[in-house]
Each structure stands twice: as structure tokens, then as C-alpha cells.
Design an enzyme around this catalytic site. Structure first.
Site, PDB file in Angstrom:
ATOM      1  N   ASP A  31       0.740  -1.150  -0.090  1.00 36.84           N
ATOM      2  CA  ASP A  31       0.063   0.080   0.038  1.00 36.84           C
ATOM      3  C   ASP A  31       1.035   1.366   0.159  1.00 36.84           C
ATOM      4  OD1 ASP A  31      -2.099  -1.517  -0.006  1.00 36.84           O
ATOM      5  OD2 ASP A  31      -2.485  -1.379   1.968  1.00 36.84           O
ATOM      6  N   LYS A  32       1.647   1.130   0.676  1.00 38.73           N
ATOM      7  CA  LYS A  32       2.892   2.334   1.058  1.00 38.73           C
ATOM      8  C   LYS A  32       3.438   2.693  -0.442  1.00 38.73           C
ATOM      9  CE  LYS A  32       6.940   3.931   3.515  1.00 38.73           C
ATOM     10  NZ  LYS A  32       7.711   4.043   2.303  1.00 38.73           N
ATOM     11  N   ASP A  33       3.981   1.576  -1.354  1.00 39.78           N
ATOM     12  CA  ASP A  33       4.505   1.903  -2.729  1.00 39.78           C
ATOM     13  C   ASP A  33       3.587   2.480  -3.594  1.00 39.78           C
ATOM     14  OD1 ASP A  33       6.951   1.008  -1.971  1.00 39.78           O
ATOM     15  OD2 ASP A  33       6.472  -1.049  -2.627  1.00 39.78           O
ATOM     16  N   LEU A  80     -34.864 -10.727 -17.502  1.00 37.77           N
ATOM     17  CA  LEU A  80     -34.847 -12.101 -17.770  1.00 37.77           C
ATOM     18  C   LEU A  80     -36.168 -12.766 -17.182  1.00 37.77           C
ATOM     19  CD1 LEU A  80     -31.508 -13.047 -16.372  1.00 37.77           C
ATOM     20  CD2 LEU A  80     -32.220 -13.025 -18.992  1.00 37.77           C
ATOM     21  N   LYS A 120     -26.917 -14.633  -9.906  1.00 34.28           N
ATOM     22  CA  LYS A 120     -27.630 -13.571 -10.171  1.00 34.28           C
ATOM     23  C   LYS A 120     -27.554 -12.586  -9.310  1.00 34.28           C
ATOM     24  CE  LYS A 120     -32.350 -11.922 -11.469  1.00 34.28           C
ATOM     25  NZ  LYS A 120     -32.621 -10.804 -10.710  1.00 34.28           N
ATOM     26  N   CYS A 427     -26.641 -13.208  39.853  1.00 34.65           N
ATOM     27  CA  CYS A 427     -27.443 -12.943  38.624  1.00 34.65           C
ATOM     28  C   CYS A 427     -27.425 -14.293  37.646  1.00 34.65           C
ATOM     29  CB  CYS A 427     -26.979 -11.808  37.741  1.00 34.65           C
ATOM     30  SG  CYS A 427     -28.015 -11.755  36.462  1.00 34.65           S
TER      31      CYS A 427
END
Length: 663
Positions: A31-33, A80, A120, A427
Site C-alpha cells: 500500500d505504501k508503494d 430475464l 444473479k 445474577c
């Protein structure tokens, strides 16, 4: 090199990088390049005021358009005809068989019928026009089929669509703009008005005059038809699809050639099975005759081509009435809302309940009791409410948060977007679910332990901590429902056996937020002891593979709880002995590879093959993707094997796998 030549070079490179990244899923640069070259191109274009019509900088959505211009397609985009049963497909096939036989009787040299089956897509149909220089000139919606609306600026934000192709013919290519589930979720995280579904997300993006908003939705696309092409015509649909692919246009991996109804039925069953595992929506399959000459002779009705048909799946989205909201307590103490719905058929099942994430989500979507709501089911999880039908709000009631915990009556505390019951001592749902998780197979693996057992331990024996399990006696258990002496003894033996456990299983059993089995194994590989994990810093935690900020913060907070530390200390004092042995990785062809095992193997259980592969240094994955290196296929291998075949992944039988081990 002068600046104009450098611009041309950068545009060519960046467009190639985009194709590798978005279409091949095989980037050749970081990504850097990419970013460095992109910023260099931007700067050169500013300096020279020279911008090629297919420059990647033109994808940036930073304009607001005044309106949509009409565009007349060079060739009609047909609808279609639709089938919802196999019998309708059979009837259509029989008509085709009859036509071919009659045409042959008239002297036409037509091949045997061959069908191409494709997905589709459920998005918005688009038509791209490329000129004689291969440059994308116009993008338009389907519209009436003959006349659509120009959406060129919007379509250019779809990064997988090439702005220049290799063809020198004037060309119209049909495809579907879609929004992936990933893009949909990311957009809804920050949007003031959440999208209701993927299709509306795509359609709304392309019909938005603010192109910046279109870009925010990060659309994708698949192409499946050449509507118009000057020059040599195609002989088959498969040849056409290969041409589309060669132009760098994104094409779905799934494409099947069938010669019988039985083969078509098999493909319908397969795609229906994988439908909810996809990252985008489909609503059926398209079945089309492969031979173009046969298509030309069969022709069209007023509305549809006779040579193709769409098989429609059951809807995965529906509207129904929200009857009530039920609040439930989870293992972490989180009190969350669940929608109680008027029963509705959705993707082949009757839906009565749906997810409502939290009050913020409820407020953003405007959900109210008594209103009609949009319900969506995907990935075989509990359906989710996506929004409301505005016209149904009259007479509806606001959803309110309970003042106290619905299970134990304790005061609720708001933490972020969620309400929590902090009564961790008594609980019932919290404690029962905590104990059940601790005893589960992938955790401490206490055989014969069930949720009903945990409920009885809480109600009749006042068991309120996982450490209390190790204090149970036979006389305690015999008094419980369906517990005779033998069953009591078996459970006590299973509890005793659980003391000798692997460290990763113990860490997973503790119930650290967002720590699953794989993450527990990764943490153990790095820290090697419970003490090492307790004393880990944030920086050390995020340095572990696949551990991000949220998991790291959860681990740190967990081990700061005095009650947690006391419970761990008590478990260890009662004889629980988590062990860590660094597994020696055996040098093999599987080291560093991603492997999926599917089907029934003769010599390995699921756990055994997983352990074996991990000992060989492999990463064991649960699903097949382009990043999979090997699929080991046993008896009755299903959709994973089919997907591996689609993607061209190396498939090994069990015998071939063992042969590789012997090399």
C-alpha cells in the site's frame, strides 16, 4: 524522462496495481508503494495540468452534479424471465430441446444444448461504454432497457472497474454494481442514517449526485455480458466471458457449464447452500444457452430473451410487525434487546425473533413496537432488523430500557452503547452461562455437563463460581433432577479429569472478552504461562498475531479485576494445572501454508487433523478462499471442495496428504 512521459508511466503502473489488487486479489506492491506513486502522479498532474482520461486520480469523488443526463444504449439491456421451481426450468429446457430439434430438421447445424450457470447479483445493473481507444467513455444505469441515466462519475469511484481496456472496438459491457457486506457494515458504523440493505446501498450510491457520497460506499462490481461489440462476433457465451476477463473487468469466480437438468439442479442446490456465506447479495442464478447462434435463432419475446432464464431464491429480506422487545442477560452481564416478531417466512425458514443491537442502534433505525420493520437474514445467524416502514409508525410505541436487570432486579449501568447488570455474584443468567462456557468442549471439556446441570447447581446448590465445581461431592449431585449415583460419579470424574488441561483451553475457559480458541492459542504461544499473560503490557499484546487494540484492552481490563485474580488463584489451589508445552514444528511442505480439511477422513477426527496440521506449521482455516493453499478432501466433501475447484486450489486426498508427509 520528461514529466508527461512519467505521468503516462505512473498511470499505466497504478492501473495495473489496481487490477492486481481488486480483480486478482494478488497485489504485487505494498500500500505504501502504491500511495507514493499515486501522490507523485497527483503532483505531476497539478504541475502540468495534463490528466489522462483513464488516470486513477479521476476516481476521486469530489464533485456534486446538477442532474442526470439520459443515455441511449447501443443495444437493449433485457430483463430475464423468472422461475421459482425446478419444474419451470425443466419446461424451459424442454422448449429449447424441441426448438433445436426442429431447427436441425430445417438444416441448421446447431450443437447439443449446453447451459452456462452464473450467480444473479442483487445490486444495480450498469452498462459501460468503451471507445475505440479502450477508454471508458460512458457509464449508465439500465433504466428502461433502451434508455438509462448517465452515472459515469459515480461508476469511476468503483476501483475494480478499469478506466482503460485493451480492446479497440466500440464496446458495451453489462454488469452489476454491488455493495459488499463488509462495505455496508463499515458505512453504517459512521453514518447518521444507516442503510437498510446492500441493494439500496448500491442503488442509492449510483443515483446520488454527490459523488463524494458514492465514493464513501466503496462499491464493487461484476460483469457478465457484452451487449454491443463491433468486429468479430463471439461464438459462445464462455468465449464472451473469457474476453470480458481479459479486458481486466471483474468477473465472478463462479461459472458452470451444464449439459443436463440434473447438473443444473446440483448447481442450484450448491449455490443455495453457500448463498449466506457470500460477502454480497445474490437472489438467484442465471441459466443461459452457451451457443450464440442458437441464441440468435431462438430469439426474444417482447420482454425477455428466450435463451436465458433466472432461477429466483427465497427472499432473504421481508417486512413484518414488531410485536415486542425482550431483554436478555449475557455471560458478560450485558443486557441486550431481542425483537419479537409476527412470524414471517424468510430464506426458507419461519422467523419469529431478530437482533436489535442496542438502544443507539434502535434510535438510529427509528424502530418502535407495533411498527412494520425490515428484517434481513444472512450467514445463517439470527435475523437483524434493518429499519422501519415509515408509513406504519402511527400508533406505534417507543422502546424503553428496563430500569432493572430482567433476571435479578439489580440496577443497570450504561457503559458505552450497552447496559450491564453488575450483579456478578447472584445474577443467574450470567453465572449459568459462565459455568457452561467454562465446561464446554473447547474449554475445560467436562463431559456430560449441560446448561440444565448448571441451572440446577445454581438453584439448588448455590454454585456461584467456576471454582465451586471442584468442591462438589457425590451426595450434592444425587439430590439433583435425573442424577443417580452413576451419573453423579461420571460427572465428578469428568470434573477431576479437567484439572489436567492445556493452557490455551484454560485461558479460553476463563471467558476473557473477545478471546476465542485461536486467540487463546496465539496468546499462549507468546506468553507461555498464566503469569506471563497477566503481566503482559498493551504493546506486547498487540504484537501478537491477529490481536488488535480491542482484544488487548479487554485482556488488560480482565486481569485487573480482583475477583478474576481470586478465582484463578482458587482454581490453581484446587488442583487445576494448566500446562504449556511448546510444540515442535516439523519441517514439511505445509509449513506456513493455509489448509482447509473437509469431509470425513479415515484416519483422523476433525480435532486430530487440525492438531496434525498445526504441528506441521500450517494455519488451519474453516473456509476456502483465494488465500487457501491446500484443501484436504475426505468422503462426502461438500461445498468447500466445490469452491476449491472453482478457485483452482490444490486438492489433496487423504492418501495424497499422507504421501506428502512421508517425503
Amino acid at each position: 524522462m520528461d514529466k508527461i512521459e512519467r505521468i503516462k508511466e505512473l498511470v499505466e503502473k497504478l492501473n495495473r496495481y489496481s487490477y492486481e489488487y481488486y480483480s486478482l486479489d494478488s497485489p504485487s506492491v505494498s500500500d505504501k508503494d502504491y500511495d507514493e506513486k499515486y501522490y507523485e502522479l497527483q503532483e505531476l498532474e497539478r504541475e502540468t495540468e495534463y490528466v489522462l482520461p483513464y488516470s486513477p486520480t479521476l476516481r476521486v469523488g469530489d464533485v456534486v452534479l446538477e442532474g442526470f443526463r439520459k443515455y441511449t444504449h447501443k443495444a437493449r439491456l433485457w430483463s430475464l424471465d423468472k422461475a421459482q421451481s425446478l419444474q419451470e426450468i425443466i419446461d424451459w429446457h424442454n422448449r429449447n430441446v424441441k426448438f433445436v430439434e426442429e431447427a436441425r430438421g430445417r438444416g441448421e447445424n446447431l450443437p447439443d444444448l449446453k447451459y452456462v450457470v452464473t450467480k444473479k447479483f442483487d445490486g444495480l445493473t450498469i452498462n459501460l461504454t468503451y471507445n475505440t481507444e479502450g477508454i471508458l467513455e460512458i457509464a449508465a444505469t439500465r433504466g428502461t432497457g433502451s434508455i438509462g441515466e448517465e452515472v459515469t462519475a459515480q461508476v469511476k469511484t468503483i476501483k475494480s472497474i478499469p478506466l482503460k481496456i485493451n480492446s479497440n472496438d466500440i464496446l458495451e459491457v453489462h454488469g452489476e454494481a454491488i455493495m459488499t457486506q463488509e462495505a455496508f457494515n463499515k458505512y453504517n458504523e459512521t453514518s447518521d442514517t444507516p442503510l437498510k440493505n446492500l441493494r439500496n446501498g448500491a442503488a442509492g450510491a449510483l443515483r446520488n449526485l454527490n459523488v463524494k457520497e458514492t465514493a464513501r460506499r466503496n462499491l464493487s462490481a461484476f460483469f457478465y455480458d457484452v451487449g454491443y461489440k463491433e468486429g468479430t462476433p463471439f461464438k459462445t457465451y464462455m468465449e464472451m466471458m473469457e474476453f470480458i476477463k481479459q479486458q481486466g473487468l471483474p468477473v465472478d469466480d463462479y461459472i458452470r457449464v451444464c449439459t443436463s437438468i440434473e447438473e443444473i439442479e446440483k448447481e442450484i442446490d450448491y449455490v443455495r447452500d453457500i448463498r449466506f456465506d457470500l460477502n454480497y447479495d445474490i437472489d438467484g442464478l442465471v441459466i443461459a444457452i452457451d451457443d450464440i447462434r442458437t441464441r440468435e435463432l431462438i430469439g426474444y419475446t417482447v420482454k425477455f430473451p428466450k435463451w436465458a432464464i433466472a432461477f429466483k431464491f427465497e427472499a432473504q429480506e421481508a417486512t413484518t410487525k414488531l410485536l415486542d422487545v425482550e431483554w436478555n442477560v449475557g455471560r458478560s452481564g450485558r443486557v441486550g434487546p431481542t425483537a419479537i416478531l409476527e412470524p414471517v417466512e424468510l430464506a426458507g425458514v419461519t422467523v419469529k425473533r431478530a437482533t436489535l443491537n442496542n438502544m443507539d442502534d434502535i434510535a438510529r433505525k427509528g424502530v418502535r413496537i407495533g411498527a412494520e420493520v425490515f428484517v434481513r437474514r444472512s450467514n445463517d445467524v439470527i435475523p437483524e432488523i434493518m429499519g422501519i416502514v415509515p408509513e406504519s409508525l402511527e400508533g406505534s410505541e417507543e422502546i424503553s430500557v428496563p430500569e432493572v436487570c430482567p433476571a435479578c432486579g439489580s440496577h443497570l449501568v450504561l457503559n458505552g452503547a450497552h447496559y450491564f447488570c453488575e450483579n456478578t455474584l447472584s445474577c443467574k443468567p450470567q453465572l449459568v452461562k459462565t459455568i457452561v462456557h467454562y465446561a464446554s468442549r473447547e474449554a475445560m471439556n467436562i463431559a456430560g455437563f449441560s446448561e440444565r446441570t448448571a441451572e440446577q447447581l445454581f438453584e439448588k446448590l448455590n454454585i456461584k463460581s467456576i471454582s465451586d465445581l471442584y468442591k462438589l461431592k457425590e451426595e450434592d449431585l444425587i439430590g439433583l433432577e435425573k442424577f443417580a449415583a452413576k451419573k453423579a460419579q461420571n460427572l465428578l470424574e469428568a470434573i477431576e479429569k479437567s484439572k489436567d488441561c492445556e493452557l490455551y483451553a484454560f485461558i479460553y475457559a476463563l471467558g476473557i472478552p473477545n478471546v476465542g480458541v485461536k486467540t487463546a492459542k496465539d496468546l499462549v504461544s507468546r506468553f507461555e504461562s498464566i503469569e506471563g499473560l497477566k503481566n503482559a503490557t498493551f504493546e506486547e499484546l498487540v504484537g501478537v498475531q491477529d490481536v488488535g487494540d480491542i482484544v488487548a484492552q479487554g485482556v488488560l481490563a480482565f486481569f485487573k479485576e480482583e475477583k478474576v485474580l481470586q478465582t484463578i488463584e482458587e482454581l490453581l489451589s484446587l488442583g487445576v494445572s494448566p500446562k504449556y508445552e511448546e510444540k515442535e514444528v516439523i519441517a514439511s511442505a505445509f509449513e506456513g501454508k493455509t489448509v482447509v480439511a473437509t469431509g470425513s477422513l479415515k484416519n483422523y477426527s476433525r480435532t486430530e487433523i487440525k492438531d496434525k496440521l498445526e504441528s506441521l506449521g500450517a494455519k488451519v482455516a474453516g473456509s476456502v478462499s483465494k488465500k487457501t493453499d491446500y484443501v484436504i478432501a475426505g468422503e462426502a466433501a461438500g461445498s468447500k471442495l466445490t469452491k476449491a475447484e472453482e478457485l483452482g486450489i490444490k486438492i489433496l486426498s487423504e492418501d495424497e496428504f499422507e504421501e506428502m508427509l512421508r517425503r
